[in-house]
Design a protein around this motif. Structure first.
Motif, PDB file in Angstrom:
ATOM      1  N   UNK A 156      -9.144   4.103  -0.316  1.00 21.58           N
ATOM      2  CA  UNK A 156      -9.621   4.801  -1.503  1.00 21.58           C
ATOM      3  C   UNK A 156      -8.717   5.964  -1.887  1.00 21.58           C
ATOM      4  N   UNK A 157      -8.279   6.736  -0.895  1.00 20.14           N
ATOM      5  CA  UNK A 157      -7.465   7.917  -1.199  1.00 20.14           C
ATOM      6  C   UNK A 157      -6.144   7.533  -1.852  1.00 20.14           C
ATOM      7  N   UNK A 158      -5.562   6.419  -1.423  1.00 24.11           N
ATOM      8  CA  UNK A 158      -4.292   5.971  -2.011  1.00 24.11           C
ATOM      9  C   UNK A 158      -4.484   5.516  -3.458  1.00 24.11           C
ATOM     10  N   UNK A 188      -3.118   7.144  -7.015  1.00 26.51           N
ATOM     11  CA  UNK A 188      -2.383   6.345  -8.003  1.00 26.51           C
ATOM     12  C   UNK A 188      -3.005   6.479  -9.391  1.00 26.51           C
ATOM     13  N   UNK A 189      -4.334   6.473  -9.462  1.00 26.16           N
ATOM     14  CA  UNK A 189      -5.025   6.605 -10.750  1.00 26.16           C
ATOM     15  C   UNK A 189      -4.682   7.940 -11.404  1.00 26.16           C
ATOM     16  N   UNK A 235     -12.628   4.534  -7.809  1.00 30.44           N
ATOM     17  CA  UNK A 235     -12.966   4.837  -9.203  1.00 30.44           C
ATOM     18  C   UNK A 235     -14.166   5.769  -9.249  1.00 30.44           C
ATOM     19  N   UNK A 236     -15.170   5.481  -8.409  1.00 31.10           N
ATOM     20  CA  UNK A 236     -16.361   6.319  -8.364  1.00 31.10           C
ATOM     21  C   UNK A 236     -16.066   7.737  -7.941  1.00 31.10           C
ATOM     22  N   UNK A 237     -15.083   7.914  -7.060  1.00 29.81           N
ATOM     23  CA  UNK A 237     -14.737   9.255  -6.592  1.00 29.81           C
ATOM     24  C   UNK A 237     -14.192  10.125  -7.714  1.00 29.81           C
ATOM     25  N   UNK A 238     -13.653   9.502  -8.745  1.00 29.16           N
ATOM     26  CA  UNK A 238     -13.153  10.247  -9.898  1.00 29.16           C
ATOM     27  C   UNK A 238     -14.163  10.267 -11.041  1.00 29.16           C
ATOM     28  N   UNK A 254      -8.385  14.916 -10.828  1.00 29.40           N
ATOM     29  CA  UNK A 254      -8.998  14.876  -9.507  1.00 29.40           C
ATOM     30  C   UNK A 254      -9.724  16.179  -9.259  1.00 29.40           C
ATOM     31  N   UNK A 255     -10.912  16.067  -8.693  1.00 29.23           N
ATOM     32  CA  UNK A 255     -11.641  17.258  -8.272  1.00 29.23           C
ATOM     33  C   UNK A 255     -12.405  16.916  -7.020  1.00 29.23           C
TER      34      UNK A 255
END
Length: 249
Positions: free
Chosen positions: A89-91, A95-96, A177-180, A245-246
């Motif tokens: 996920x972090x990678x 990239x996003x 995607x959800x993390x952002x 990113x936050x």
């Protein structure tokens, strides 16, 4: 096989260790080396590839970073492992952000994923998970004035449904995607009183899950994601701007 990979690396004007990385990745992905298998010793691999031991160590460092090999309990022996979800996920999240993907593109992706996850969850969810979701809805109703808690509860609601889907491919696709996507709604909740609409949608989704109605679960989740976009625009946020990113609350 080892020598051909090094020859390919040479033709690509790449360091030799990258050819070793590709060779080991190929063995892992093809199933020749399975998860849990121990890798050969560094000296043995160096002899096999015809390189210095330090070159093998550099390749192993890359493989460790990619989550494909790991040392157990800080020992020296290396084992084949499956990459952890958080590492993957972090990678993808990086990239996003670095490719300047817009929030609109992120929203389109979530509109594809979340309704399908809800549909799958309606078919597979258990009573304990339904109780977790019910408790989440009740906490959300009591948190209208606490915007940080509201966002965190929203994240937990959707994560719980994703896990209830029992579809690992969808879960792996959704996580970065959800993390952002969801933390961005702190800006929405800070500008709009959207708590009631949030709870209303969650209650409708929960009812569909409780009655195991996959069609209704999908429909209400889609409405919910569409409403996310409406709230984003009502808050005068630029949906076409690159996503930022936050840290999650």
């Amino acid at each position: 096989m080892a020598q051909s990979d090094l020859a390919t690396a040479s033709l690509r004007n790449e360091p030799a260790y990258r050819g070793i990385v590709r060779s080991i990745e190929s063995k892992i992905m093809s199933g020749q080396w399975s998860v849990g298998n121990r890798l050969p010793a560094e000296l043995a691999m160096a002899a096999d590839f015809g390189v210095h031991r330090s070159t093998v160590r550099e390749a192993i460092r890359v493989l460790e970073q990619n989550g494909l090999v790991r040392r157990h309990d800080g020992g020296k022996l290396l084992y084949v492992t499956a990459p952890r979800e958080a590492d993957i996920s972090s990678k993808i999240t990086a990239a996003i952000v670095l490719h300047e993907i817009s929030f609109f593109e992120l929203w389109e992706s979530m509109r594809c994923l979340e309704p399908m996850l809800a549909e799958c969850a309606a078919k597979r969810i258990d009573d304990d998970t339904l109780d977790v979701l019910q408790a989440n809805v009740e906490k959300t109703r009591a948190a209208f004035e606490d915007k940080q808690s509201l966002v965190q509860l929203d994240i937990e609601f959707h994560q719980t449904i994703a896990h209830a889907s029992r579809n690992r491919a969808l879960q792996l696709s959704r996580q970065p995607i959800g993390e952002l996507f969801y933390p961005a709604f702190l800006n929405v909740f800070s500008r709009l009183n959207a708590g009631e609409r949030l709870v209303f949608a969650h209650e409708k989704i929960l009812l569909a899950l409780r009655t195991r109605n996959a069609v209704e679960a999908r429909v209400w989740m889609d409405k919910h994601i569409v409403d996310f976009r409406r709230g984003y625009e009502l808050a005068n946020l630029d949906i076409d701007a690159p996503v930022c990113w936050s840290k999650q609350p």
